[in-house]
Write a protein that holds these residues in place. Structure first.
Motif, PDB file in Angstrom:
ATOM      1  N   PHE A  57       0.830  -1.212   0.000  1.00  0.00           N
ATOM      2  CA  PHE A  57       0.000   0.000   0.000  1.00  0.00           C
ATOM      3  C   PHE A  57       0.864   1.261   0.000  1.00  0.00           C
ATOM      4  O   PHE A  57       0.542   2.246  -0.673  1.00  0.00           O
ATOM      5  N   ILE A  58       1.965   1.204   0.754  1.00  0.00           N
ATOM      6  CA  ILE A  58       2.875   2.361   0.780  1.00  0.00           C
ATOM      7  C   ILE A  58       3.505   2.565  -0.589  1.00  0.00           C
ATOM      8  O   ILE A  58       3.640   3.701  -1.069  1.00  0.00           O
ATOM      9  N   ALA A  59       3.887   1.457  -1.241  1.00  0.00           N
ATOM     10  CA  ALA A  59       4.462   1.569  -2.593  1.00  0.00           C
ATOM     11  C   ALA A  59       3.449   2.155  -3.567  1.00  0.00           C
ATOM     12  O   ALA A  59       3.783   3.013  -4.402  1.00  0.00           O
ATOM     13  N   LEU A  60       2.192   1.701  -3.466  1.00  0.00           N
ATOM     14  CA  LEU A  60       1.150   2.254  -4.326  1.00  0.00           C
ATOM     15  C   LEU A  60       0.972   3.746  -4.084  1.00  0.00           C
ATOM     16  O   LEU A  60       0.823   4.532  -5.023  1.00  0.00           O
ATOM     17  N   PHE A  61       0.998   4.141  -2.829  1.00  0.00           N
ATOM     18  CA  PHE A  61       0.872   5.567  -2.493  1.00  0.00           C
ATOM     19  C   PHE A  61       2.030   6.374  -3.071  1.00  0.00           C
ATOM     20  O   PHE A  61       1.827   7.455  -3.648  1.00  0.00           O
ATOM     21  N   LEU A  62       3.259   5.863  -2.921  1.00  0.00           N
ATOM     22  CA  LEU A  62       4.423   6.601  -3.413  1.00  0.00           C
ATOM     23  C   LEU A  62       4.364   6.772  -4.929  1.00  0.00           C
ATOM     24  O   LEU A  62       4.665   7.852  -5.452  1.00  0.00           O
ATOM     25  N   VAL A  63       3.983   5.716  -5.652  1.00  0.00           N
ATOM     26  CA  VAL A  63       3.883   5.814  -7.115  1.00  0.00           C
ATOM     27  C   VAL A  63       2.814   6.827  -7.506  1.00  0.00           C
ATOM     28  O   VAL A  63       3.017   7.670  -8.395  1.00  0.00           O
ATOM     29  N   ASN A  64       1.670   6.764  -6.833  1.00  0.00           N
ATOM     30  CA  ASN A  64       0.574   7.679  -7.181  1.00  0.00           C
ATOM     31  C   ASN A  64       0.893   9.117  -6.813  1.00  0.00           C
ATOM     32  O   ASN A  64       0.627  10.044  -7.594  1.00  0.00           O
ATOM     33  N   ASN A  65       1.494   9.303  -5.639  1.00  0.00           N
ATOM     34  CA  ASN A  65       1.707  10.662  -5.127  1.00  0.00           C
ATOM     35  C   ASN A  65       2.871  11.374  -5.797  1.00  0.00           C
ATOM     36  O   ASN A  65       2.797  12.578  -6.057  1.00  0.00           O
ATOM     37  N   PHE A  66       3.947  10.657  -6.065  1.00  0.00           N
ATOM     38  CA  PHE A  66       5.154  11.318  -6.577  1.00  0.00           C
ATOM     39  C   PHE A  66       5.389  11.102  -8.070  1.00  0.00           C
ATOM     40  O   PHE A  66       6.304  11.708  -8.630  1.00  0.00           O
ATOM     41  N   LEU A  67       4.585  10.262  -8.709  1.00  0.00           N
ATOM     42  CA  LEU A  67       4.767  10.032 -10.135  1.00  0.00           C
ATOM     43  C   LEU A  67       3.496  10.331 -10.925  1.00  0.00           C
ATOM     44  O   LEU A  67       3.481  11.194 -11.812  1.00  0.00           O
ATOM     45  N   LEU A  68       2.409   9.642 -10.595  1.00  0.00           N
ATOM     46  CA  LEU A  68       1.207   9.758 -11.419  1.00  0.00           C
ATOM     47  C   LEU A  68       0.515  11.112 -11.260  1.00  0.00           C
ATOM     48  O   LEU A  68       0.122  11.739 -12.251  1.00  0.00           O
ATOM     49  N   THR A  74     -10.126  -3.030  -1.721  1.00  0.00           N
ATOM     50  CA  THR A  74     -10.837  -1.872  -1.180  1.00  0.00           C
ATOM     51  C   THR A  74      -9.873  -0.884  -0.548  1.00  0.00           C
ATOM     52  O   THR A  74      -9.971   0.337  -0.752  1.00  0.00           O
ATOM     53  N   TYR A  75      -8.894  -1.414   0.233  1.00  0.00           N
ATOM     54  CA  TYR A  75      -7.907  -0.533   0.853  1.00  0.00           C
ATOM     55  C   TYR A  75      -7.056   0.163  -0.203  1.00  0.00           C
ATOM     56  O   TYR A  75      -6.673   1.336  -0.034  1.00  0.00           O
ATOM     57  N   SER A  76      -6.755  -0.533  -1.302  1.00  0.00           N
ATOM     58  CA  SER A  76      -5.982   0.097  -2.378  1.00  0.00           C
ATOM     59  C   SER A  76      -6.743   1.281  -2.975  1.00  0.00           C
ATOM     60  O   SER A  76      -6.172   2.348  -3.237  1.00  0.00           O
ATOM     61  N   LEU A  77      -8.048   1.091  -3.185  1.00  0.00           N
ATOM     62  CA  LEU A  77      -8.862   2.199  -3.683  1.00  0.00           C
ATOM     63  C   LEU A  77      -8.891   3.360  -2.698  1.00  0.00           C
ATOM     64  O   LEU A  77      -8.849   4.539  -3.099  1.00  0.00           O
ATOM     65  N   LEU A  78      -8.963   3.048  -1.404  1.00  0.00           N
ATOM     66  CA  LEU A  78      -8.973   4.104  -0.389  1.00  0.00           C
ATOM     67  C   LEU A  78      -7.647   4.866  -0.377  1.00  0.00           C
ATOM     68  O   LEU A  78      -7.627   6.088  -0.213  1.00  0.00           O
ATOM     69  N   VAL A  79      -6.536   4.139  -0.534  1.00  0.00           N
ATOM     70  CA  VAL A  79      -5.233   4.804  -0.560  1.00  0.00           C
ATOM     71  C   VAL A  79      -5.142   5.766  -1.740  1.00  0.00           C
ATOM     72  O   VAL A  79      -4.754   6.934  -1.594  1.00  0.00           O
ATOM     73  N   VAL A  80      -5.531   5.281  -2.934  1.00  0.00           N
ATOM     74  CA  VAL A  80      -5.465   6.135  -4.125  1.00  0.00           C
ATOM     75  C   VAL A  80      -6.454   7.291  -4.019  1.00  0.00           C
ATOM     76  O   VAL A  80      -6.124   8.447  -4.315  1.00  0.00           O
ATOM     77  N   GLY A 123      -7.882   8.651  -1.272  1.00  0.00           N
ATOM     78  CA  GLY A 123      -7.490   9.614  -0.240  1.00  0.00           C
ATOM     79  C   GLY A 123      -6.322  10.466  -0.685  1.00  0.00           C
ATOM     80  O   GLY A 123      -6.301  11.692  -0.462  1.00  0.00           O
ATOM     81  N   ASN A 124      -5.322   9.836  -1.308  1.00  0.00           N
ATOM     82  CA  ASN A 124      -4.178  10.578  -1.824  1.00  0.00           C
ATOM     83  C   ASN A 124      -4.619  11.605  -2.868  1.00  0.00           C
ATOM     84  O   ASN A 124      -4.188  12.771  -2.852  1.00  0.00           O
ATOM     85  N   LEU A 125      -5.520  11.197  -3.757  1.00  0.00           N
ATOM     86  CA  LEU A 125      -6.011  12.090  -4.804  1.00  0.00           C
ATOM     87  C   LEU A 125      -6.782  13.266  -4.212  1.00  0.00           C
ATOM     88  O   LEU A 125      -6.592  14.423  -4.616  1.00  0.00           O
ATOM     89  N   ALA A 126      -7.634  12.997  -3.228  1.00  0.00           N
ATOM     90  CA  ALA A 126      -8.435  14.071  -2.625  1.00  0.00           C
ATOM     91  C   ALA A 126      -7.548  15.096  -1.931  1.00  0.00           C
ATOM     92  O   ALA A 126      -7.717  16.310  -2.106  1.00  0.00           O
ATOM     93  N   ILE A 127      -6.576  14.629  -1.156  1.00  0.00           N
ATOM     94  CA  ILE A 127      -5.694  15.549  -0.426  1.00  0.00           C
ATOM     95  C   ILE A 127      -4.846  16.364  -1.401  1.00  0.00           C
ATOM     96  O   ILE A 127      -4.679  17.582  -1.246  1.00  0.00           O
ATOM     97  N   ALA A 128      -4.308  15.691  -2.436  1.00  0.00           N
ATOM     98  CA  ALA A 128      -3.475  16.402  -3.412  1.00  0.00           C
ATOM     99  C   ALA A 128      -4.268  17.489  -4.126  1.00  0.00           C
ATOM    100  O   ALA A 128      -3.775  18.604  -4.335  1.00  0.00           O
ATOM    101  N   LEU A 129      -5.508  17.183  -4.491  1.00  0.00           N
ATOM    102  CA  LEU A 129      -6.324  18.171  -5.197  1.00  0.00           C
ATOM    103  C   LEU A 129      -6.714  19.328  -4.285  1.00  0.00           C
ATOM    104  O   LEU A 129      -6.811  20.481  -4.736  1.00  0.00           O
ATOM    105  N   ILE A 130      -6.953  19.038  -3.006  1.00  0.00           N
ATOM    106  CA  ILE A 130      -7.270  20.118  -2.057  1.00  0.00           C
ATOM    107  C   ILE A 130      -6.104  21.089  -1.943  1.00  0.00           C
ATOM    108  O   ILE A 130      -6.274  22.319  -2.015  1.00  0.00           O
ATOM    109  N   PHE A 131      -4.900  20.548  -1.774  1.00  0.00           N
ATOM    110  CA  PHE A 131      -3.730  21.419  -1.650  1.00  0.00           C
ATOM    111  C   PHE A 131      -3.432  22.127  -2.966  1.00  0.00           C
ATOM    112  O   PHE A 131      -3.017  23.294  -2.960  1.00  0.00           O
ATOM    113  N   GLN A 132      -3.641  21.441  -4.095  1.00  0.00           N
ATOM    114  CA  GLN A 132      -3.405  22.089  -5.381  1.00  0.00           C
ATOM    115  C   GLN A 132      -4.393  23.225  -5.603  1.00  0.00           C
ATOM    116  O   GLN A 132      -4.032  24.281  -6.142  1.00  0.00           O
TER     117      GLN A 132
END
Length: 363
Positions: free
Chosen positions: A56-67, A130-136, A138-147
């Motif tokens: 899950f951490i690897a998925l988060f890192l790929v999504n947050n810092f690459l995708l 389900t947890y993978s979807l939540l990680v992606v 949640g990461n997407l929602a927070i990134a868009l809020i800050f952006q």
């Protein structure tokens, strides 16, 4: 959208959420071990936690810092969703084969249905996805809020820069308009009274120095602005005969203006127009200028005589009145008021603006 932004606060939010997730995992696992009288924390628990959470951490890192920064924030939405779907699929494949491997390890080559291997996920594959979807998500929602917050700050900064540039443009328009009027005045005086014309040139040099240097500041001390207007009015007195044109002024004393700053050249247009439209060589004329400080406001009143040709003043929409209205809107919005009243014999302008108090009025 900006290619680079300060993500320190965003990173702290992510770190806090992951610490919370790891803490909840450990508390649940330690609670189960306590009931089974096993050690609360050992290498086996840490290994299982790493095997469970690291994907899950690897998925988060790929999504947050690459995708997200490379695709989503560059408006490559279709590619982003395809890449995210591929990452989720790879994640699920890893979890599926890991599930089969662990099932075979604990229960032989033919695993029993619904093996209970993880205390937090009784339905491992379904919950892992389900947890993978939540990680992606949640990461997407927070990134868009800050952006969105960063975009708003960038937009406000751009609007401020544009407003400042527009103000400078409006102020720059005043100078040629002012010089044109003054040169016409001096030209008309040369043949009538050369000595007065020479005095007017000297006074005009003082005014030009103020226009070129002091008026370039966003705010100027009220006493300096009053001094400029007094010099201008003295120049007008040299041009017009006293028995034909009455010029009256009323300014607050210097001790009351100390520490007060105003935008430069804001009331000059009204005074120029008063002499341009309100003075007649054939009829007696008057121009009156007054300033009054009250509370946190400054009220400027300019009144001039109105003759048969004075209708032009009310419809003067050139550089002068239009310029001032735009500057007032940019500087004060609804906090300033401009009232124009016209009668058969007089034309009156009342300008009221907030006062800016400064520790050093020279700044």
């Amino acid at each position: 959208m900006t290619d680079f932004r300060d993500r320190k606060l965003e990173s702290w939010v992510y770190a806090g959420l992951w610490v919370l997730a790891i803490g909840l995992y450990l508390l649940d696992a330690m609670s189960t071990r306590a009931q089974l009288s096993k050690p609360l924390l050992d290498g086996a628990l840490l290994a299982r936690m790493a095997r469970t959470l690291l994907p899950f951490i690897a998925l988060f890192l790929v999504n947050n810092f690459l995708l997200i920064p490379k695709l989503l924030l560059k408006n490559r939405l279709r590619v982003y969703f395809v890449a995210t779907g591929a990452a989720l699929a790879l994640m699920w494949c890893y979890q599926y084969f890991d599930f089969l491997r662990m099932a075979e390890m604990f229960h032989g080559p033919h695993p029993r249905p619904r093996p209970h291997m993880r205390s937090l996920i009784p339905l491992p594959l379904f919950l892992d996805f389900t947890y993978s979807l939540l990680v992606v998500g949640g990461n997407l929602a927070i990134a868009l809020i800050f952006q969105r917050f960063d975009d708003r700050l960038e937009r406000e900064s751009l609007m401020k820069t544009n407003a400042e540039a527009r103000l400078e443009y409006l102020k720059a328009q005043i100078n040629p308009h002012f010089y044109m009027n003054m040169l016409n005045n001096i030209h008309g005086m040369i043949e009538i009274d050369p000595e007065r014309a020479q005095a007017m040139v000297i006074d005009m040099s003082h005014l030009m120095r103020y226009m070129l240097y002091d008026s370039s500041k966003p705010l100027i001390s009220l006493s300096d602005e009053i001094g400029f207007l007094q010099n201008y009015l003295r120049l007008m007195r040299l041009r017009f005969p006293e028995n034909r044109v009455s010029i009256t002024t009323e300014f607050p004393p210097e001790e009351k203006t100390r520490g007060i700053s105003v935008p430069p050249l804001l009331s000059l247009v009204f005074i120029e127009n008063a002499f341009k439209h309100g003075v007649s060589y054939r009829e007696s004329s008057f121009v009156g200028v007054s300033m009054e400080l009250g509370g946190n406001t400054l009220r400027v009143t300019c009144v001039n005589s109105r003759h048969s040709r004075g209708d032009e003043q009310a419809s003067d929409g050139g550089i002068g009145l239009s310029n001032v209205k735009q500057r007032l809107q940019l500087l004060y919005g609804d906090r300033a008021s401009l009232e124009i009243n016209s009668t058969d014999s007089a034309y009156t302008v009342n300008l009221t603006i907030p006062c800016n108090e400064t520790e050093n009025s020279d700044n």
